[in-house]
Design an enzyme around this catalytic site. Sequence first.
Site: not given
Length: 400
Positions: A117, A193, A196, A219, A356
């Site tokens: 991302h 990261d 998600q 999220k 993104c």
Amino acid sequence: MIDVKKIRAQFPVYSKYPEMRFFDSAASAFKHQSVIEAMMDYLSFNGTNVHRGVYQLAAESTTKYEHARSVIAKFINASAEEVIFTKSTTHSINLAANSLGLTLQSGDEIILSELEHHSNLLPWLELASRLNLVVKFIPLMDGMITIDNFKTVLTNKTKLVITHHMSNVMGYETPLQEMAKFTHEVGAKIIVDAAQSIVHIKTDVKALDVDMLAFSGHKVYGPNGIGVLYIKSGLMSKLSPTEFGGEMVDKVHLDGSTWKSGAYKFEAGTPAIAEAIGLAKAFEFIDSIGIENIHQHELHLRNYVVDKLKDEPGITVFNKHGESTLLSFNIDEVHPHDTSSFLDQHGVAVRAGHHCNQLTMKYLNQDATVRASFAIYNSIEDCDILIKAILETRDFFHSI
Ligand code: PMP
């Protein structure tokens, strides 16, 4: 088995939009009732700052804020001292890049992938151009990172491996534990990261043995405006802050101040207190259902939709070859924004665009894609409506 009806009753948004078929939780998820209530309680009946006042109300605020930190730490199997509150994943990663950047020099190598991302790409590319670092990209295999491919770019000069735990376009999981093992063998650090993955798969920072891990509140059925950066304690003590201000300082001197220890040195200024309290409630909710149960539910829904669509003419599914909690697709010859607008007329909310993630779009040879992401409150009935809406949209455009 997830009782979707019971779960939906805990998300106030469904009381206003009971017919909503919401497939955009990978962008931002709906907020759980307990999150809203905890934030309302703090905002209505407290509202004071943390770590500052010594009167009772302020002490209560500090206790709640630090309790939230402990709940979140426990969720990822970290200790509270390793959990920094930030504004978002983006903020966490910028903080990580700026702070780690102080330890790097020209010619050092860092590893990235085309699946990152922009939030986990641009801070590192900017750092690389500032410090003259060498950036290497892991060659992808069918939209996935494999260990064999990862090893082709790992060298003794690698200082940082920057990766995601779950891609926001493909939804595939990276082989993180093995990547961490090989990263450490060359003496490098691995930064993850987890924006998600955190809401779908068990995140145990000790078992994964990662050095840093970032995620956002919005999220995980929690609030916007709050994120987390986990830093392994041994590394945390070696890093310097890059944001300066109230409460992160120990002793102020005109020529060289000293900083607080642990996470506090990275939390300059008044933090997002209501949001931290809300975020802890979101994780308590996830724990009460069990993240593995949630994941199985989402995989079941996603596979149900992929099975119905994968052989349909005029529809290209980009991530049908792996386990995922999202569906990335396009209707041939139809712009994803048109698809999304048509689905909206069926009460179906999906995301369309480059997500993104322009490098992944390039890899897929697309300008944009449509993404339907699955969450705890989605049902098979939602999926049937999604499938019907996609097929009707295709038929409409392909008949004109
Ligand atoms: N990384 C990934 C994989 C994401 O999906 C997102 C959110 N779309 C981010 C980073 C950035 O998160 P935020 O906007 O909350 O900072």
